[in-house]
Design an enzyme around this catalytic site. Structure first.
Site, short mmCIF file in Angstrom:
data_model
loop_
_atom_site.label_atom_id
_atom_site.label_comp_id
_atom_site.label_asym_id
_atom_site.label_seq_id
_atom_site.Cartn_x
_atom_site.Cartn_y
_atom_site.Cartn_z
N GLY A 13 0.81 -1.22 0.00
CA GLY A 13 0.00 0.00 0.00
C GLY A 13 0.84 1.26 0.00
N GLU A 163 6.59 3.92 10.62
CA GLU A 163 6.93 4.76 9.47
C GLU A 163 6.39 6.18 9.69
OE1 GLU A 163 8.99 4.22 6.89
OE2 GLU A 163 8.56 6.35 6.79
N PHE A 164 7.23 7.18 9.38
CA PHE A 164 6.82 8.57 9.61
C PHE A 164 6.62 9.34 8.31
CE2 PHE A 164 9.07 7.31 13.50
CZ PHE A 164 8.10 7.62 14.45
N LYS A 222 4.93 6.29 17.87
CA LYS A 222 4.26 6.53 16.58
C LYS A 222 2.87 7.14 16.79
CE LYS A 222 2.94 6.59 12.43
NZ LYS A 222 3.42 7.55 11.46
N LYS A 269 -0.78 25.44 9.35
CA LYS A 269 -1.59 25.97 8.26
C LYS A 269 -3.05 25.64 8.54
CE LYS A 269 -1.61 27.73 3.99
NZ LYS A 269 -2.72 28.64 4.26
N VAL A 272 -9.59 23.37 6.11
CA VAL A 272 -10.98 22.93 6.28
C VAL A 272 -11.05 21.69 7.18
CG1 VAL A 272 -10.75 21.76 4.05
CG2 VAL A 272 -13.03 22.23 4.91
N CYS A 278 -4.72 8.31 8.69
CA CYS A 278 -4.09 7.96 9.98
C CYS A 278 -4.39 8.87 11.16
CB CYS A 278 -2.59 7.84 9.79
SG CYS A 278 -2.20 6.44 8.72
N PHE A 279 -4.42 10.20 10.98
CA PHE A 279 -4.54 11.06 12.16
C PHE A 279 -5.74 10.66 13.03
CE2 PHE A 279 -2.06 15.14 10.79
CZ PHE A 279 -0.89 14.44 10.90
P1 NAD Z 1 -3.00 0.45 2.57
O1 NAD Z 1 -4.41 0.10 2.82
O2 NAD Z 1 -2.65 1.40 1.47
O3 NAD Z 1 -2.16 -0.89 2.28
C1 NAD Z 1 -2.25 -2.05 3.03
C2 NAD Z 1 -2.16 -3.25 2.08
O4 NAD Z 1 -2.07 -4.45 2.86
C3 NAD Z 1 -3.38 -3.43 1.18
O5 NAD Z 1 -2.99 -3.38 -0.18
C4 NAD Z 1 -3.94 -4.82 1.57
O6 NAD Z 1 -4.46 -5.55 0.47
C5 NAD Z 1 -2.71 -5.50 2.13
N1 NAD Z 1 -3.01 -6.61 3.02
C6 NAD Z 1 -3.86 -6.66 4.08
N2 NAD Z 1 -3.82 -7.86 4.66
C7 NAD Z 1 -2.93 -8.62 3.96
C8 NAD Z 1 -2.45 -9.96 4.09
N3 NAD Z 1 -2.88 -10.77 5.06
N4 NAD Z 1 -1.54 -10.40 3.20
C9 NAD Z 1 -1.10 -9.60 2.20
N5 NAD Z 1 -1.51 -8.31 2.04
C10 NAD Z 1 -2.42 -7.83 2.92
O7 NAD Z 1 -2.41 0.97 3.95
P2 NAD Z 1 -1.20 2.00 4.19
O8 NAD Z 1 -1.67 3.39 4.01
O9 NAD Z 1 -0.02 1.53 3.44
O10 NAD Z 1 -0.97 1.81 5.75
C11 NAD Z 1 -0.39 0.62 6.26
C12 NAD Z 1 0.00 0.86 7.70
O11 NAD Z 1 0.99 1.92 7.77
C13 NAD Z 1 -1.14 1.32 8.61
O12 NAD Z 1 -0.96 0.76 9.87
C14 NAD Z 1 -0.95 2.83 8.68
O13 NAD Z 1 -1.45 3.36 9.88
C15 NAD Z 1 0.56 2.97 8.64
N6 NAD Z 1 1.05 4.24 8.10
C16 NAD Z 1 0.48 4.79 7.00
C17 NAD Z 1 1.01 5.98 6.46
C18 NAD Z 1 0.41 6.62 5.24
O14 NAD Z 1 0.84 7.71 4.90
N7 NAD Z 1 -0.55 6.04 4.57
C19 NAD Z 1 2.14 6.55 7.04
C20 NAD Z 1 2.72 5.95 8.15
C21 NAD Z 1 2.16 4.78 8.67
C1 UGA Z 2 0.84 12.15 8.58
C2 UGA Z 2 2.16 12.50 9.29
O1 UGA Z 2 2.59 13.78 8.85
C3 UGA Z 2 3.23 11.46 8.98
O2 UGA Z 2 4.41 11.75 9.72
C4 UGA Z 2 2.72 10.07 9.35
O3 UGA Z 2 3.65 9.09 9.00
C5 UGA Z 2 1.41 9.80 8.62
O4 UGA Z 2 0.45 10.84 8.95
C6 UGA Z 2 0.76 8.52 9.01
O5 UGA Z 2 1.05 7.95 10.04
O6 UGA Z 2 -0.10 8.12 8.22
P1 UGA Z 2 -0.11 12.43 6.12
O7 UGA Z 2 -1.42 12.13 6.77
O8 UGA Z 2 0.27 11.67 4.91
O9 UGA Z 2 1.07 12.21 7.18
O10 UGA Z 2 -0.05 13.97 5.71
P2 UGA Z 2 0.14 15.32 6.57
O11 UGA Z 2 1.03 16.20 5.81
O12 UGA Z 2 0.49 15.05 7.97
O13 UGA Z 2 -1.33 15.95 6.51
C7 UGA Z 2 -2.41 15.39 7.23
C8 UGA Z 2 -3.62 16.29 7.11
O14 UGA Z 2 -3.42 17.48 7.86
C9 UGA Z 2 -3.91 16.75 5.67
O15 UGA Z 2 -5.29 16.76 5.45
C10 UGA Z 2 -3.34 18.14 5.64
O16 UGA Z 2 -3.96 18.95 4.67
C11 UGA Z 2 -3.64 18.61 7.04
N1 UGA Z 2 -2.74 19.70 7.49
C12 UGA Z 2 -1.42 19.47 7.66
C13 UGA Z 2 -3.26 20.95 7.75
O17 UGA Z 2 -4.48 21.18 7.60
N2 UGA Z 2 -2.42 21.94 8.16
C14 UGA Z 2 -1.10 21.74 8.35
O18 UGA Z 2 -0.38 22.70 8.74
C15 UGA Z 2 -0.58 20.47 8.08
#
Ligand code: NAD
Ligand code: UGA
Length: 464
Positions: A13, A163-164, A222, A269, A272, A278-279
């Site tokens: 993902g 992951e950040f 995290k 910033k 809306v 995630c948040f």
């Molecule tokens: P996502 O939904 O984009 O991807 C997850 C993938 O895992 C999907 O494609 C799904 O089909 C697959 N999956 C689920 N169960 C499975 C299994 N048993 N075997 C094989 N594949 C399987 O999710 P994401 O946004 O990549 O987030 C993943 C994790 O990382 C979450 O815990 C999220 O909180 C964390 N995270 C996300 C972000 C972000 O920016 N999206 C940033 C930091 C951390």
């Molecule tokens: C956020 C964190 O920034 C990442 O460090 C973290 O890894 C990730 O969540 C996660 O765990 O999924 P992300 O959600 O991808 O990343 O994007 P951000 O840049 O954090 O923005 C989040 C939301 O806040 C967006 O809707 C953005 O528009 C809003 N935002 C952000 C504001 O409205 N104002 C700001 O000043 C900053």
């Protein structure tokens, strides 16, 4: 120290795909295999046309182009990849539970547990299992319990490596992170595992930016990091409402407080409302954990961040409706932006979804333009709300690919995502296309307010 030659990542993902692509690019000596049960997603990662990768991230296609087929592979053959690997990242989704105990708050760990059971079932050699997904503190205990009771003699060491990265800047964040966090046991085996993962990242990241902690600190850090970031957005958004009442300007206030080095200028910033996958999920999870330990005051404190964010989305829609003489029924309202932030095609929890829902309740006619989000995704987001039928969503909402054309005979335009291209439009032409008075609602405060007013718009920007 154990040296790593084969990595498997479960979950292709938004995190698994870009993270593994960068590891493969920077570590040509390691074979990286990303697996997923979603065949369509894997096919898209393997598409010959790099424009068709399942995730849009600036710079990602170039990284994949360099490594794919060399030492980066995407496949649905999960078992084989698990068995071959000496290190397995679990990067599957951990959504908020929609059923049973903790419904609407706790993290749903069923996908994590399935992965652990699959790893336990197919492994024939020792492995380091890395939690990459964001997980409740003490989840490693569950993994340990499953993996240490296989009875097959295979040894598993469990690490937490959250992951950040932020979407839209994922590649840059991965190439040049503020820090890498690795949590593991303080036993000799745990230390060896932490060092093995440290040495993978050390291929391109300075060692002094790689932090080692115990597992629980890593897991909790995290959730805490996301809670602090979201709290800043809710804090400035709360002030945006006060600015609108008092004549202060939220950008000026943000600048004034952000120049204090103790506060810092980032993440102030007004908007809306924050979105993203995630948040909200991570704060709800934190609130749930605090409550489960009986820490109600802690839970209430963090819940306010979500309450404020829900309020911000709602009050923006209400402001639109009130400005347009309290009636938007049958009025054409064009929304610029559907993604939860710029430079991503991700729409999860995007404020646009909720603003649209409020406007549809008032029977507005909605037209959406987003440079990267597909029509089917926009309808899927609205259908998922379950507020109205799929037919109604398609009748009341139109998705267009030509932004300026969309504004013909519109009553209002609302900017909901801060895509750079919105600032480059010819707003005079847009104004001329629209019915008068022409309303413009800037939910991201990216347009020049005085220029917009000069053109003739009835203009509202968040926090001004
Ligand atoms: P996502 O939904 O984009 O991807 C997850 C993938 O895992 C999907 O494609 C799904 O089909 C697959 N999956 C689920 N169960 C499975 C299994 N048993 N075997 C094989 N594949 C399987 O999710 P994401 O946004 O990549 O987030 C993943 C994790 O990382 C979450 O815990 C999220 O909180 C964390 N995270 C996300 C972000 C972000 O920016 N999206 C940033 C930091 C951390
Ligand atoms: C956020 C964190 O920034 C990442 O460090 C973290 O890894 C990730 O969540 C996660 O765990 O999924 P992300 O959600 O991808 O990343 O994007 P951000 O840049 O954090 O923005 C989040 C939301 O806040 C967006 O809707 C953005 O528009 C809003 N935002 C952000 C504001 O409205 N104002 C700001 O000043 C900053």
């Amino acid at each position: 120290m154990k040296s790593i030659s084969h990595i498997c990542c479960i979950g292709a993902g938004y995190v698994g795909g870009p993270t593994m692509s960068v590891i493969a690019q920077k570590c040509p000596h390691i074979t990286v295999t990303v697996v997923d049960i979603n065949e369509k997603r894997i096919a898209a990662w393997n598409d010959e046309n790099f424009d068709n990768l399942p995730i849009y991230e600036p710079g990602l296609a170039d990284v994949v182009k360099e490594a794919r087929g060399r030492n980066l592979f995407f496949t649905t053959e999960v078992d084989a990849a698990i068995d071959k690997a000496d290190m397995i990242f679990i990067s599957v989704n951990t959504p908020t539970k929609t059923y049973g105990k903790g419904k609407g708050m706790a993290a749903d760990l069923k996908y994590i547990e399935l992965c652990a059971r699959q790893i336990a079932r197919v492994s024939t050699t020792d492995k380091i299992v890395v939690e990459k997904s964001t997980l409740p503190v003490r989840t490693a205990e569950t993994l340990t319990s499953i993996l240490h009771n296989t009875g097959n003699g295979v040894h598993f060491e469990i690490l937490s490596n959250p992951e950040f990265l932020a979407e839209g800047t994922a590649v840059q964040d991965l190439l040049n992170p503020d820090r890498i966090l690795i949590g593991g046991d303080n036993t000799p085996e745990g230390q060896e595992a932490k060092d093995a993962l440290t040495s993978v990242y050390a291929n391109w990241i300075d060692r002094d930016r790689i932090l080692q902690t115990n597992v629980w600190s890593s897991e909790l850090s995290k959730l805490t990091a996301n809670a602090f970031l979201a709290q800043r957005v809710s804090s400035i958004n709360s002030i945006s409402e006060l600015c609108e009442e008092t004549g202060a300007d939220v950008n000026e206030v943000a600048r004034a407080i952000g120049t204090d080095s103790r506060v810092g200028s980032k993440f102030l910033k007004a908007s809306v409302g924050f979105g993203g996958s995630c948040f909200q999920k991570d704060i709800l999870n934190l609130v749930y954990i605090a409550k489960s330990y009986g820490l109600d005051k802690v839970a209430d404190y963090w819940e306010q961040v979500i309450i404020m964010n829900d309020h911000q989305k709602k009050r923006f829609a209400e402001k639109m409706i009130a400005s347009m003489y309290n009636t938007v029924a049958g009025k054409k309202i064009v929304l610029f932006g559907w993604a939860f932030k710029k430079d991503t095609n991700d729409t999860r929890e995007s404020a646009a979804i909720y603003v649209t829902d409020y406007l549809l309740d008032e029977q507005a006619e909605i037209v959406v333009y987003d440079p990267k989000v597909k029509e089917e995704q926009i309808y899927a987001d609205l259908d998922y709300l379950n507020t109205r039928s799929e037919e109604e969503n398609r009748r009341l909402v139109t998705v267009v690919s030509s932004p300026e054309e969309a504004t013909k005979d519109a009553h209002a335009v609302a900017v909901l995502t801060e895509w750079d291209e919105f600032t480059t439009y010819n707003w005079e032409t847009i104004y001329n296309n629209m019915l008068k008075p022409a309303f413009l609602f800037d939910g991201r405060k990216i347009l020049d307010s005085s220029a917009m007013k000069e053109i003739g718009f009835k203009h509202f920007a968040i926090g001004e």
